[in-house]
Design a protein around this motif. Structure first.
Motif, PDB file in Angstrom:
ATOM      1  N   HIS A   1      -5.636  20.696   5.077  1.00  0.00           N
ATOM      2  CA  HIS A   1      -6.993  20.486   5.394  1.00  0.00           C
ATOM      3  C   HIS A   1      -7.540  19.013   4.919  1.00  0.00           C
ATOM      4  CE1 HIS A   1     -11.217  21.483   5.960  1.00  0.00           C
ATOM      5  NE2 HIS A   1     -11.307  21.271   4.455  1.00  0.00           N
ATOM      6  N   ASP A   2      -7.021  18.739   3.587  1.00  0.00           N
ATOM      7  CA  ASP A   2      -7.346  17.271   2.965  1.00  0.00           C
ATOM      8  C   ASP A   2      -6.065  16.858   2.584  1.00  0.00           C
ATOM      9  OD1 ASP A   2      -8.573  15.312   1.892  1.00  0.00           O
ATOM     10  OD2 ASP A   2      -9.560  16.309  -0.111  1.00  0.00           O
ATOM     11  N   PRO A   3      -5.381  16.164   3.447  1.00  0.00           N
ATOM     12  CA  PRO A   3      -3.879  15.708   2.991  1.00  0.00           C
ATOM     13  C   PRO A   3      -4.099  14.380   2.110  1.00  0.00           C
ATOM     14  CG  PRO A   3      -4.575  15.153   5.257  1.00  0.00           C
ATOM     15  CD  PRO A   3      -5.541  15.973   4.804  1.00  0.00           C
ATOM     16  N   VAL A   4      -3.363  14.268   0.964  1.00  0.00           N
ATOM     17  CA  VAL A   4      -3.345  13.264   0.279  1.00  0.00           C
ATOM     18  C   VAL A   4      -1.819  12.555  -0.159  1.00  0.00           C
ATOM     19  CG1 VAL A   4      -5.078  13.485  -1.058  1.00  0.00           C
ATOM     20  CG2 VAL A   4      -3.150  14.456  -1.906  1.00  0.00           C
ATOM     21  N   ILE A   5      -1.388  11.661  -0.352  1.00  0.00           N
ATOM     22  CA  ILE A   5       0.150  11.283  -0.539  1.00  0.00           C
ATOM     23  C   ILE A   5       0.359  12.021  -1.916  1.00  0.00           C
ATOM     24  CG2 ILE A   5       1.599   9.455  -0.876  1.00  0.00           C
ATOM     25  CD1 ILE A   5      -0.194   7.545   0.658  1.00  0.00           C
ATOM     26  N   GLY A   6       1.458  12.736  -1.821  1.00  0.00           N
ATOM     27  CA  GLY A   6       2.249  13.438  -2.950  1.00  0.00           C
ATOM     28  C   GLY A   6       3.334  12.774  -3.704  1.00  0.00           C
ATOM     29  N   ILE A   7       4.137  12.001  -2.786  1.00  0.00           N
ATOM     30  CA  ILE A   7       5.213  11.230  -3.240  1.00  0.00           C
ATOM     31  C   ILE A   7       5.386  10.181  -2.349  1.00  0.00           C
ATOM     32  CG2 ILE A   7       6.791  12.783  -1.850  1.00  0.00           C
ATOM     33  CD1 ILE A   7       8.980  12.198  -4.060  1.00  0.00           C
ATOM     34  N   VAL A   8       5.738   8.940  -2.985  1.00  0.00           N
ATOM     35  CA  VAL A   8       6.032   7.704  -2.104  1.00  0.00           C
ATOM     36  C   VAL A   8       7.465   7.412  -1.967  1.00  0.00           C
ATOM     37  CG1 VAL A   8       5.553   5.245  -1.807  1.00  0.00           C
ATOM     38  CG2 VAL A   8       3.913   6.776  -2.752  1.00  0.00           C
TER      39      VAL A   8
ATOM     40  N   VAL B   1       5.943   8.624   3.009  1.00  0.00           N
ATOM     41  CA  VAL B   1       5.176   9.253   2.131  1.00  0.00           C
ATOM     42  C   VAL B   1       5.801  10.660   2.382  1.00  0.00           C
ATOM     43  CG1 VAL B   1       3.515   7.601   1.660  1.00  0.00           C
ATOM     44  CG2 VAL B   1       3.178   9.564   3.248  1.00  0.00           C
ATOM     45  N   GLY B   2       5.451  11.606   1.160  1.00  0.00           N
ATOM     46  CA  GLY B   2       5.248  13.035   1.495  1.00  0.00           C
ATOM     47  C   GLY B   2       3.682  13.463   1.060  1.00  0.00           C
ATOM     48  N   VAL B   3       3.397  14.280   2.080  1.00  0.00           N
ATOM     49  CA  VAL B   3       1.960  14.804   2.145  1.00  0.00           C
ATOM     50  C   VAL B   3       1.620  15.942   1.389  1.00  0.00           C
ATOM     51  CG1 VAL B   3       0.021  15.175   3.596  1.00  0.00           C
ATOM     52  CG2 VAL B   3       1.459  13.323   4.006  1.00  0.00           C
ATOM     53  N   THR B   4       0.873  16.263   0.702  1.00  0.00           N
ATOM     54  CA  THR B   4       0.343  17.307   0.167  1.00  0.00           C
ATOM     55  C   THR B   4      -1.086  17.557   0.321  1.00  0.00           C
ATOM     56  OG1 THR B   4       0.398  18.794  -1.850  1.00  0.00           O
ATOM     57  CG2 THR B   4       0.134  16.414  -2.163  1.00  0.00           C
ATOM     58  N   ASP B   5      -1.593  18.746  -0.286  1.00  0.00           N
ATOM     59  CA  ASP B   5      -3.151  19.051  -0.091  1.00  0.00           C
ATOM     60  C   ASP B   5      -3.658  18.335  -1.314  1.00  0.00           C
ATOM     61  OD1 ASP B   5      -2.735  20.591   2.006  1.00  0.00           O
ATOM     62  OD2 ASP B   5      -2.535  22.612   0.844  1.00  0.00           O
ATOM     63  N   GLY B   6      -5.040  18.108  -0.919  1.00  0.00           N
ATOM     64  CA  GLY B   6      -5.847  17.305  -2.076  1.00  0.00           C
ATOM     65  C   GLY B   6      -6.245  18.230  -2.983  1.00  0.00           C
ATOM     66  N   VAL B   7      -7.121  17.747  -4.114  1.00  0.00           N
ATOM     67  CA  VAL B   7      -7.569  18.299  -5.157  1.00  0.00           C
ATOM     68  C   VAL B   7      -8.245  19.567  -4.492  1.00  0.00           C
ATOM     69  CG1 VAL B   7      -9.020  18.469  -7.459  1.00  0.00           C
ATOM     70  CG2 VAL B   7      -7.367  16.161  -6.676  1.00  0.00           C
ATOM     71  N   ALA B   8      -9.269  19.324  -3.930  1.00  0.00           N
ATOM     72  CA  ALA B   8     -10.458  20.181  -3.285  1.00  0.00           C
ATOM     73  C   ALA B   8      -9.570  21.382  -2.584  1.00  0.00           C
ATOM     74  CB  ALA B   8     -11.269  19.652  -2.139  1.00  0.00           C
TER      75      ALA B   8
ATOM     76  N   PHE C   1       0.903  -1.261  -0.027  1.00  0.00           N
ATOM     77  CA  PHE C   1       0.053  -0.069  -0.116  1.00  0.00           C
ATOM     78  C   PHE C   1       0.965   1.288  -0.023  1.00  0.00           C
ATOM     79  CE2 PHE C   1       0.348  -1.252   4.393  1.00  0.00           C
ATOM     80  CZ  PHE C   1       0.938  -0.014   4.876  1.00  0.00           C
ATOM     81  N   GLY C   2       0.243   2.325  -0.299  1.00  0.00           N
ATOM     82  CA  GLY C   2       1.142   3.568  -0.205  1.00  0.00           C
ATOM     83  C   GLY C   2       1.267   4.012  -1.838  1.00  0.00           C
ATOM     84  N   SER C   3       0.383   4.769  -2.381  1.00  0.00           N
ATOM     85  CA  SER C   3       0.688   5.306  -3.705  1.00  0.00           C
ATOM     86  C   SER C   3       0.347   6.842  -4.016  1.00  0.00           C
ATOM     87  CB  SER C   3      -0.171   4.288  -4.966  1.00  0.00           C
ATOM     88  OG  SER C   3      -1.533   4.455  -4.614  1.00  0.00           O
ATOM     89  N   GLU C   4       0.747   7.427  -4.870  1.00  0.00           N
ATOM     90  CA  GLU C   4       0.359   8.854  -4.979  1.00  0.00           C
ATOM     91  C   GLU C   4      -0.990   9.115  -5.207  1.00  0.00           C
ATOM     92  OE1 GLU C   4       2.926  10.307  -8.125  1.00  0.00           O
ATOM     93  OE2 GLU C   4       4.697  10.000  -6.960  1.00  0.00           O
ATOM     94  N   GLY C   5      -1.648   9.799  -4.579  1.00  0.00           N
ATOM     95  CA  GLY C   5      -2.981  10.318  -4.845  1.00  0.00           C
ATOM     96  C   GLY C   5      -4.083   9.752  -3.728  1.00  0.00           C
ATOM     97  N   GLU C   6      -3.330   8.770  -2.909  1.00  0.00           N
ATOM     98  CA  GLU C   6      -4.254   8.202  -1.657  1.00  0.00           C
ATOM     99  C   GLU C   6      -4.656   8.878  -0.694  1.00  0.00           C
ATOM    100  OE1 GLU C   6      -2.525   4.199  -0.410  1.00  0.00           O
ATOM    101  OE2 GLU C   6      -2.835   3.318  -2.316  1.00  0.00           O
ATOM    102  N   SER C   7      -5.627   9.016   0.082  1.00  0.00           N
ATOM    103  CA  SER C   7      -5.776   9.800   1.408  1.00  0.00           C
ATOM    104  C   SER C   7      -4.678   9.445   2.250  1.00  0.00           C
ATOM    105  CB  SER C   7      -7.017   9.523   1.538  1.00  0.00           C
ATOM    106  OG  SER C   7      -8.106   9.934   0.932  1.00  0.00           O
ATOM    107  N   PHE C   8      -4.150  10.444   2.831  1.00  0.00           N
ATOM    108  CA  PHE C   8      -3.196  10.085   4.020  1.00  0.00           C
ATOM    109  C   PHE C   8      -3.998   9.331   5.240  1.00  0.00           C
ATOM    110  CE2 PHE C   8      -1.226  11.410   7.715  1.00  0.00           C
ATOM    111  CZ  PHE C   8       0.182  10.956   7.555  1.00  0.00           C
ATOM    112  N   ASP C   9      -3.381   8.522   5.642  1.00  0.00           N
ATOM    113  CA  ASP C   9      -3.797   7.415   6.641  1.00  0.00           C
ATOM    114  C   ASP C   9      -2.714   7.354   7.687  1.00  0.00           C
ATOM    115  OD1 ASP C   9      -5.014   6.016   8.841  1.00  0.00           O
ATOM    116  OD2 ASP C   9      -5.792   4.252   7.218  1.00  0.00           O
ATOM    117  N   PRO C  10      -2.726   8.166   8.866  1.00  0.00           N
ATOM    118  CA  PRO C  10      -1.547   7.967   9.943  1.00  0.00           C
ATOM    119  C   PRO C  10      -1.415   6.592  10.460  1.00  0.00           C
ATOM    120  CG  PRO C  10      -3.609   9.138  10.860  1.00  0.00           C
ATOM    121  CD  PRO C  10      -3.564   8.879   9.541  1.00  0.00           C
ATOM    122  N   THR C  11      -2.282   5.693  10.414  1.00  0.00           N
ATOM    123  CA  THR C  11      -2.058   4.253  11.000  1.00  0.00           C
ATOM    124  C   THR C  11      -1.489   3.263   9.619  1.00  0.00           C
ATOM    125  OG1 THR C  11      -4.401   3.571   9.838  1.00  0.00           O
ATOM    126  CG2 THR C  11      -4.290   4.387  12.251  1.00  0.00           C
TER     127      THR C  11
END
Length: 227
Positions: free
Chosen positions: A168-175, A192-199, A146-156
């Motif tokens: 506000h809506d973190p998603v995975i920007g880079i794995v 991963v590196g986290v970035t903001d979502g599309v919204a 698991f872990g690919s670009e565009g997935e929602s960030f899950d701290p678990t």
């Protein structure tokens, strides 16, 4: 010989006369016989009653013992069923733990194969076949990545080493490193590196556009006032 036998064997007579020849009174043999035979039926009824009570008591005792043995058998059956389920659960847990331990040791090999694939070393040749077979074999055992670009960030599941945007809506920007799990067990978190979502990006773009329009309108108003 016959006369001697006759003298030895006594001769008995049964007097069935109803009138006593000596006294002339009427004999009543029926009364005596009835009195003697009277208690017999009573004794017979008592024996039958006692036998009936004893049979009922015996039947109740047997029924009670049977119910008790049946309850013991049912309890033993339930305990054995629970024991079998517990043994099967422990056996499955031990097998899964052993598999997870072996698969964890192979995660480094999978990382090397991912780096080789990224550099184009697995586009052809025998190494590609080995890598594909290893990946298929581990997937059959229950390994999932698991872990690919565009997935929602899950701290678990994901470990963020860098973050960009408001969050506000973190998603995975880079794995940077894939994560793996075996069944319900997480073997390794994904880096991963986290970035903001599309919204968030859309809202940020709209806000920037609104600010630019407001600034341009202010400049127009200022020029009009100067004229």
């Amino acid at each position: 010989m016959s006369e001697a036998n006759a003298e030895k064997e006594p001769i008995t007579f049964v007097d069935n006369r109803k009138i006593d020849p000596e006294t002339g009174e009427i004999r009543e043999p029926a009364a005596d016989n009835g009195a003697a035979a009277g208690p017999a039926p009573e004794s017979g009824n008592g024996a039958e009653l006692d036998n009936g009570l004893d049979a009922q008591t015996l039947a109740d005792t047997i029924s009670g013992e049977l119910a008790e043995r049946t309850a013991d058998l049912q309890r033993l059956t339930a305990e054995y069923a629970n024991y079998r389920r517990r043994v099967e659960r422990d056996r499955k847990t031990a097998i899964d733990t052993a598999k997870a331990s072996v698969v964890t040791e192979l995660l480094g090999v999978l990382d090397d194969l991912d780096r080789a694939r990224a550099h184009g070393d697995l586009e052809s040749g025998p190494l590609r076949s080995v890598a594909d077979k290893l990946a298929v074999a581990l997937q059959k055992q229950g390994l999932e990545e698991f872990g690919s670009e565009g997935e929602s960030f899950d701290p678990t599941l994901h470990e963020a080493v860098q973050h960009e945007g408001s969050g506000h809506d973190p998603v995975i920007g880079i794995v940077m490193r894939k994560g793996y799990r075996f069944g319900d067990r997480v073997l390794r978190h994904a880096l991963v590196g986290v970035t903001d979502g599309v919204a968030d990006l859309t809202e940020a773009g709209e806000a920037e556009t609104a600010d630019r329009v407001t600034e341009e309108a202010s400049d127009v108003d200022a020029g009009a006032n100067d004229n």
